[in-house]
Design an enzyme around this catalytic site. Sequence first.
Site, short mmCIF file in Angstrom:
data_model
loop_
_atom_site.label_atom_id
_atom_site.label_comp_id
_atom_site.label_asym_id
_atom_site.label_seq_id
_atom_site.Cartn_x
_atom_site.Cartn_y
_atom_site.Cartn_z
N GLU A 40 0.84 -1.19 0.00
CA GLU A 40 0.00 0.00 0.00
C GLU A 40 0.88 1.25 0.00
O GLU A 40 1.93 1.28 0.65
CB GLU A 40 -0.90 -0.01 1.24
CG GLU A 40 -1.91 1.12 1.27
CD GLU A 40 -2.77 1.11 2.53
OE1 GLU A 40 -3.93 1.52 2.43
OE2 GLU A 40 -2.27 0.69 3.59
N LYS A 114 -10.27 0.44 -2.15
CA LYS A 114 -10.32 0.07 -0.74
C LYS A 114 -11.68 0.42 -0.13
O LYS A 114 -12.14 1.55 -0.20
CB LYS A 114 -9.20 0.80 0.01
CG LYS A 114 -9.03 0.40 1.47
CD LYS A 114 -7.84 1.15 2.07
CE LYS A 114 -7.54 0.71 3.50
NZ LYS A 114 -6.39 1.47 4.05
N CYS A 159 -4.90 -3.51 3.31
CA CYS A 159 -4.56 -3.07 4.67
C CYS A 159 -5.71 -3.23 5.67
O CYS A 159 -5.98 -4.33 6.14
CB CYS A 159 -4.07 -1.62 4.62
SG CYS A 159 -3.09 -1.12 6.07
#
Length: 273
Positions: A40, A114, A159
């Site tokens: 990321e 995301k 993440c």
Amino acid sequence: MKIAAVQMLSTPRVEDNLAKARALIAQAAAAGAELVALPEYFCLMGRRETDKLDIAELPGAGPIQRMLADTAREQRVWLAGGTLPMRIEGRSDRVSNTQLVFAPDGSVAARYDKIHLFRFDDGERRHDETATLVAGSEPVAITLTDRSGRDWRVGLSICYDLRFPELYRALMPPPCDLLLVPAAFTYPTGEAHWELLLRARAVENQCMVLAPAQGGRHENGRRTWGHAMAVGPWGEVLAVRDEEGAGVVLAELDAQRLAEVRTALPALEHRVL
């Protein structure tokens, strides 16, 4: 199929980060990896949260995407390009945090934005991705074909998504062989939960997990946990980078091992209530 997770210590300088990422991808490809995954924010760890707005790209245009496409093609690898900020039509104050997967011919094979945006405040450190990002809404999995002609189903995540098992379960019909988790975990949350959550997602979904990471003390003062890792379908840690700074972690995506685990313990056959 050999797979690789890249660990980086990205800076506020995009050009430096792209050059370092290109070198690490080449290192992984030279070691035999057919799939290489970047962390990321590989392209930028800015001094301010708003720095990502200045480098955001439109789909199919810009130096970050050009480097990823060119490198995937040059190295003949599937390349999961960590994340980069992508512009949103009609918005100048927000971007998406986007993972693009490039095929060995340099074409874009998948895009995932995301879904879960990170917020953290322990009284000393504060992070709030909602200040500059717009959340995605759709889970994404792709099927890629390795050089032997075998197909592999790969689920995408980023993440903070790691804390939401329902996302991964949504990716499992049909079951994924591999889950990708590019990350920039903070040091305190990573120390407490990184390995624990990666192993849990592997066990729950009886598949491999590949987790490239940011790792070390960045120029902006932020410290990330690192420990880029590959985890097997029984929850075993197959490989890990246990030091800060840039490097590559290699592992084998093994169809026979996946089948053995799922046959011995057919948990994926149960329906979710």
